[in-house]
Design an enzyme around this catalytic site. Structure first.
Site, mmCIF file in Angstrom:
data_model
loop_
_atom_site.group_PDB
_atom_site.id
_atom_site.type_symbol
_atom_site.label_atom_id
_atom_site.label_comp_id
_atom_site.label_asym_id
_atom_site.label_seq_id
_atom_site.Cartn_x
_atom_site.Cartn_y
_atom_site.Cartn_z
ATOM 1 C CG PHE A 242 -36.593 4.552 3.834
ATOM 2 C CD1 PHE A 242 -37.092 3.698 4.804
ATOM 3 C CD2 PHE A 242 -35.223 4.634 3.670
ATOM 4 C CE1 PHE A 242 -36.247 2.946 5.589
ATOM 5 C CE2 PHE A 242 -34.365 3.875 4.450
ATOM 6 C CZ PHE A 242 -34.880 3.028 5.414
ATOM 7 C CE LYS A 634 -39.874 -10.491 17.506
ATOM 8 N NZ LYS A 634 -39.406 -11.834 17.833
ATOM 9 C CB THR A 635 -43.549 -7.051 11.511
ATOM 10 O OG1 THR A 635 -44.924 -7.453 11.512
ATOM 11 C CG2 THR A 635 -42.675 -8.267 11.302
ATOM 12 C CD GLN A 639 -43.364 -0.960 8.804
ATOM 13 O OE1 GLN A 639 -42.245 -0.549 8.541
ATOM 14 N NE2 GLN A 639 -44.355 -0.867 7.971
ATOM 15 N N GLY A 703 -52.472 -0.178 7.981
ATOM 16 C CA GLY A 703 -51.153 0.111 7.407
ATOM 17 C C GLY A 703 -50.352 0.968 8.357
ATOM 18 N N GLY A 705 -46.782 1.845 7.763
ATOM 19 C CA GLY A 705 -45.484 2.263 7.213
ATOM 20 C C GLY A 705 -45.154 3.710 7.482
ATOM 21 C CD GLU A 706 -46.100 6.323 3.779
ATOM 22 O OE1 GLU A 706 -47.182 5.812 3.492
ATOM 23 O OE2 GLU A 706 -45.432 6.987 2.994
HETATM 24 MO MO1 MOS Z 1 -43.487 5.187 0.854
HETATM 25 S S1 MOS Z 1 -42.719 7.078 0.713
HETATM 26 O O1 MOS Z 1 -44.993 5.377 0.071
HETATM 27 O O2 MOS Z 1 -42.417 4.169 0.069
#
Ligand code: MOS
Length: 739
Positions: A242, A634-635, A639, A703, A705-706
């Site tokens: 993270f 799925k992934t 996320q 992307g 992730g965030e």
């Molecule tokens: Mo993320 S906070 O860019 O690992």
């Protein structure tokens, strides 16, 4: 005749290794004659070590050495190139540099022994005498000293636009409000750990828990004056990070020091409590003055952020760029100031700046929508921006309206009674709230290598990381689809500093950066394969260009003609028993420069608040994401689920509390630092809306992730207001704030 690996819900290629324990994490690597280090942490927040007595520890049989600032060898910290790739402006903390204590729980010694248990016990026998100094850890008390950093770690604040003061004065409805987001600490399952294997030749093999093996390698070389060739860093699996692994942490330095000095393998694992002794999400207080016309059209936005940093580095995040990204408004003024405290430097944590900034903004805008008597969703539609006003650039794509529409429909938003406290079920007040969010869809230069063996097995590699997000899987999919091979014939390698250069695994840019490099290198393999296929006797592909053929099912077809093909195996036979090897370094698309690439989200939330107890249950979340092309649904869903769960935690549970008498975070353990458990998580619905984007990168993927976290906490705050009529302005919404 199409393999269609991209876009297919695919199980993790490393799933089996993970659930069987075959996947090894940094602390699980072993070597002959391994010694174990245990870190001694400072008991005070600021001052000096007057004396440090290690004799009792050293007297124990099996204790090998106690490393402190007093016996630190002179070759360490010799040059200034120890700055890591994620270091903010300033002077990074150097473990065991001198007797100075800069923050509570600072590592002051490493006890190394034959066993972990012995090292831990001996660490208790190290006697330290401190010279205590005054310290500042009180954020509120130091806000008046907040300053504008000379250099920002991230984007400097956008210039003011229009006449924000005048427009605010004239606005028919206005809100002046302040929101506070607490400090939070990363709590991945896997603790930070480094296993350093010392070779007879002095070369090191390092297993590190990190989001960038080449960053750790560079850091070790700088701190110890070593050559790259002599430091090999590996991190094949990471148990969550993270952001906590974006900077090499101090256990790496200590393990390398001990291994070099003792000339043997050393392992150092931090305890859960010590996980609270380095970077954290900075406490952030945001002041808003926002004004709108009577119909809810925005007239003015003023957004001032105050965020924590350390005394030795100016850590700053993109807290205040969001009004200019998310709302159309001609009059804006934004400022970001730092409050420096005697703490370790804050550190990127999932959507750094967005998680705090969008929380404040979306709650303030909800207040303004209520003030104007406009439905919160209608308010956002009314003030929809077609461009990023900070940079005055159009978005590369923006399907946020589709997010609103599909999210609202699935949630049933149209049935909402706008009146607070209008919905009740037994002793539960029911609230519905929403918020939207954005995150940068950045791309970095990245390299990848492909080796296609004569037996048809393809290996693609890059020095990136998989912090649990699914990197192994999506890269395998991209490579398999591009070369037209079944998934089983493709292996992706990562987490090894000797592999082609990759950026840190962060910023939601891994798929766009490394994925695009994988695609590019596999396209080169295709070129070679086509040439070879054309050398096959009576090749049906003779004279065909790359545009005229399709790679799928282990064959190269003339597009649209399944009967005319050459198998990849047959093509490889023409290569004289050799492998095809290609390597590329892939740059971001130039077209990006004229555009602002962002992913977007809209989140709708239902809460149930127990009127008597003040407890908040987040019963339903619908989040719609515009994240470009989805490589693996799925992934991708996982996320976003993770982001939503963290949003629930941020809104209702998480906070590290500073004890200003001790200058120490009080709740430095998981029994007091609360994160959501299964009982806190109910229905979560994830929608990916269609979004085509040829500008953002060579894959069209943005992307994920965030983007999953940013709009969740504000939607919950807004739902709690709708349920109770109370506007909680300081996270987390614990029950005391509702009673
Ligand atoms: Mo993320 S906070 O860019 O690992």
């Amino acid at each position: 005749m199409k393999t269609d690996q991209i876009g297919k819900a695919t199980n993790r290629v490393d799933g089996r290794a993970k659930v069987t324990g075959e996947a090894k994490y940094a602390a699980e690597f072993n070597a002959d004659n391994m010694a174990h280090g245990f870190v001694v942490s400072s008991a005070i927040a600021r001052g000096k070590i007057k004396s440090i007595d290690t004799s009792k520890a050293l007297a124990l049989e099996g204790v090998l050495e106690v490393f402190t600032h007093e016996n630190r060898p002179g070759y360490v910290w010799g040059d200034k190139n120890y700055k890591d790739q994620d270091a903010p402006p300033g002077s990074p903390f150097r473990p065991l540099y001198d007797s100075e204590i800069q923050f509570s729980m600072q590592p002051i010694a490493l006890v190394v022994a034959e066993t972990f248990e012995l090292a831990r016990y001996a660490a208790m026998l190290v006697e330290v005498e401190y010279e205590r100094a005054e310290f500042d850890t009180d954020f509120e008390a130091n806000m008046s000293e907040a300053y504008v950093p000379e250099k920002y770690k991230s984007t400097p604040p956008p210039d003011p636009r229009g006449k924000p003061d005048e427009a605010f004065e004239k606005a028919a409805v206005k809100v002046e409000t302040t929101y506070a987001h607490p400090s939070e600490h990363h709590n991945p399952m896997e603790m930070h750990a480094s296993t350093v294997v010392w070779g007879q030749d002095g070369k090191l093999t390092v297993y590190d828990k990190v989001q960038g093996v080449q960053n750790s390698q560079q850091y070790i070389c700088g701190a110890f004056g070593m050559d790259k060739e002599d430091v090999h860093v590996l991190s094949p699996f990471v148990g969550g990070a993270f952001g906590s692994g974006l900077r090499p942490q101090y256990q790496l330095f200590l393990a390398v020091l001990a291994a070099r000095e003792l000339k043997r393998a050393v392992k150092v694992v931090l305890t859960r409590q010590q996980m609270f002794s380095f970077g954290h999400r900075p406490k952030t207080v945001q002041k808003f003055a926002v004004g709108a016309a009577a119909d809810g059209t925005l007239q003015s936005v003023k957004h001032d952020a105050f965020a924590e940093t350390s005394k030795f580095e100016d850590y700053s995040e993109d807290v205040i760029i969001w009004p200019g990204v998310l709302y159309k408004c001609d009059n804006m003024e934004l400022s970001h100031k730092l409050v420096s405290l005697d703490v370790y430097t804050p550190l990127d944590m999932r959507a750094p700046g967005g998680t705090t900034g969008i929380f404040g903004l979306e709650c303030a805008m909800d207040e303004l929508a209520y003030e104007a008597g406009v439905d919160p969703l209608e308010f956002r539609l009314k003030n929809y921006s077609e461009k990023d006003q900070n940079q005055d650039k159009p978005f590369s794509s923006k399907e946020l309206k589709a997010c609103y529409q599909q999210g609202a429909e699935k949630f049933g938003w149209s049935k909402r009674n706008p009146e607070p406290r209008s919905m009740k079920e037994g002793h539960n007040l029911i609230g519905w709230g929403m918020a939207h969010g954005a995150w940068e869809a950045a791309q970095q230069e990245a390299a990848a290598k492909a080796v296609l063996q004569p037996d048809g097995k393809l290996t693609v590699s890059s020095a990136t990381a998989d912090i649990g997000t699914g990197t192994y899987t999506v890269m395998t999919q991209i490579a398999a689809e591009t070369v037209g091979l079944p998934l089983e014939d493709v292996t992706f390698k990562l987490g090894d500093s000797s592999l082609p250069k990759s950026p840190l695994e962060g910023g939601s840019w891994t798929v766009s950066s490394v994925g695009s490099a994988v695609k590019a290198v596999c396209q080169k393999v295709r070129e070679k394969l086509l040439k070879l296929a054309q050398q096959v006797a009576d090749s049906p592909l003779a004279g065909a260009s790359l545009d005229e053929v399709t790679f799928a099912d282990g064959k190269i077809y003339l597009s649209g003609d399944a009967a005319r093909s050459v198998s990849i195996a047959a093509a490889l036979e023409q290569n004289g028993g050799k492998s095809i090897e290609e390597q590329v370094s892939n740059k971001p698309l130039e077209a990006q420069e004229k555009y602002a690439p962002y992913s977007h989200s809209a989140t709708f939330v239902e809460v149930k608040v127990d009127e008597e107890l003040g407890t908040v249950k987040v019963t339903r979340v619908v989040t719609a994401i515009a994240g470009g092309r989805i490589i693996n649904p799925k992934t991708a869903r996982s996320q976003i689920l993770g982001g939503v769960v963290w949003g629930i935690g941020a809104a209702t549970e998480e906070e590290t509390v500073m004890d200003n008498n001790l200058g120490r975070f009080m709740n430095h353990d998981l029994d007091k630092y609360h994160v959501p458990v299964n009982a806190d998580v109910h229905d979560i619905d994830v929608i990916f809306v269609e979004e085509k984007d040829d500008i953002v990168n060579q894959l069209g993927a943005k992307g994920l992730g965030e983007i999953g976290i940013v709009s969740v906490a504000p939607a919950i705050v807004n739902a709690v207001f709708h349920a109770t009529g109370k506007r909680v302005k300081e996270l987390p919404i614990t029950l005391d704030k509702l009673l």
